[in-house]
Design a protein around this motif. Sequence first.
Motif, mmCIF file in Angstrom:
data_model
loop_
_atom_site.group_PDB
_atom_site.id
_atom_site.type_symbol
_atom_site.label_atom_id
_atom_site.label_comp_id
_atom_site.label_asym_id
_atom_site.label_seq_id
_atom_site.Cartn_x
_atom_site.Cartn_y
_atom_site.Cartn_z
ATOM 1 N N GLY A 267 22.816 40.781 34.421
ATOM 2 C CA GLY A 267 22.973 40.722 35.844
ATOM 3 C C GLY A 267 22.755 41.799 36.506
ATOM 4 N N ALA B 3 21.080 44.114 40.172
ATOM 5 C CA ALA B 3 19.368 43.890 40.641
ATOM 6 C C ALA B 3 18.483 44.479 39.476
ATOM 7 C CB ALA B 3 19.441 44.917 41.963
ATOM 8 N N PRO C 242 23.062 33.711 38.633
ATOM 9 C CA PRO C 242 24.300 33.065 38.487
ATOM 10 C C PRO C 242 24.032 31.496 38.738
ATOM 11 C CG PRO C 242 24.536 34.280 40.597
ATOM 12 C CD PRO C 242 23.227 34.601 39.970
ATOM 13 N N PHE D 234 27.474 39.588 38.031
ATOM 14 C CA PHE D 234 27.074 38.464 39.202
ATOM 15 C C PHE D 234 28.001 38.650 40.293
ATOM 16 C CE2 PHE D 234 24.788 35.770 35.684
ATOM 17 C CZ PHE D 234 23.735 36.503 35.983
ATOM 18 N N GLY D 235 28.805 39.312 40.216
ATOM 19 C CA GLY D 235 29.912 39.567 41.576
ATOM 20 C C GLY D 235 31.046 38.466 41.164
ATOM 21 N N ALA D 236 32.249 38.917 41.673
ATOM 22 C CA ALA D 236 33.535 37.960 41.352
ATOM 23 C C ALA D 236 33.260 36.468 42.071
ATOM 24 C CB ALA D 236 34.610 38.478 42.400
ATOM 25 N N GLY E 284 31.577 42.766 37.586
ATOM 26 C CA GLY E 284 31.260 43.142 39.064
ATOM 27 C C GLY E 284 30.418 44.253 38.972
ATOM 28 N N ARG F 143 35.743 52.833 48.318
ATOM 29 C CA ARG F 143 34.702 51.952 48.236
ATOM 30 C C ARG F 143 34.255 51.473 49.467
ATOM 31 N NH1 ARG F 143 34.208 46.972 43.752
ATOM 32 N NH2 ARG F 143 32.076 47.088 43.835
ATOM 33 N N ARG G 55 32.128 45.959 53.063
ATOM 34 C CA ARG G 55 32.810 45.320 52.556
ATOM 35 C C ARG G 55 34.073 44.855 53.384
ATOM 36 N NH1 ARG G 55 33.135 44.826 47.044
ATOM 37 N NH2 ARG G 55 31.093 45.392 46.035
ATOM 38 N N ARG H 72 35.576 41.433 53.111
ATOM 39 C CA ARG H 72 36.076 41.091 51.830
ATOM 40 C C ARG H 72 37.746 41.676 51.720
ATOM 41 N NH1 ARG H 72 31.807 41.606 46.843
ATOM 42 N NH2 ARG H 72 33.692 41.320 45.947
#
Length: 267
Positions: free
Chosen positions: A114, A116, A144, A169-171, A194, A221, A228, A231
């Motif tokens: 996973g 980039a 994913p 691949f992220g949540a 993550g 973050r 973000r 999110r």
Amino acid sequence: MADPISLSSRYILGLRVDDVTYEESVALCRRFVEWGGHHRIVTPNPEFVMLARRDRAFRDAINSSSLSIPDGIGLVYASRIFKLPLREHVQGTDLCELLAAQAAREGYRLFLLGAAEGVAGAAAARLAGRHPGLTVAGTYSGSPDPADDDNTVGAVRSAGRVDILLVAFGARAQEFWLARNLERSGAAVGIGVGGVLDYFSGRVRRAPLWVRRARFEWLYRLYKQPWRWRRQLSLYRFALTILLAAVTGDKAVLASTTILPAGRTRA
Ligand code: UDP
């Protein structure tokens, strides 16, 4: 006891979070490799909890894992409010670092999947520098998308034996990827991590230690990655839901139970 067989778990708004320490998590990971089979480790935070309320398949993917660590500090605070405290805040990034150290000691082979293009390779190089003797069996940026599963699984399989597979691949996407593919990838343990490979590669800096110790990494973050904010709204919704339940005495919000980790085949 640093080597648990059963897990004491909390169900926070229906999502399972296990009461484990770093030491116990590392010990469990060794057990998973020794037991054989395929074991998913998940790293929930309040965003996972709120997402799982709307998405049953996601909730099932978390609740059926072999180990669900308390990655988000909000989960630890919630457990304290309801007097069923989780003993330690076990962050995915720090656990992965400990697992890399364990892998170097025990000869476990890691695969980094996973992030980039180029990130997993850079993460592998830096991890190997920090943990002499570590074998990274392979790295692949992959995708994913279920349509790419054959290709992505093929990349993992072609690396030979994989004991620990980190999936970035992220949540949600990574948890679904693991639920669909861990077994056929052949890896013994798969963890949804993550942004961990971004940190390990050095492309994204973690919050300074004092910010992490103050339990404000989530705020750092937001400051570093302001996009973000949408999110992170789920974080405030989570806090509100927990506080309201505490005020109204709604104890159904948080339950406690003891379970055996999925896939346990012998004592
Ligand atoms: N990512 C990826 N493919 C995708 C979506 C995301 O490889 O289709 C990677 C992304 O490059 C990053 C990680 O997944 O390395 C997700 O990081 P993030 O910080 O968003 O993690 P989360 O907050 O979802 O745990």
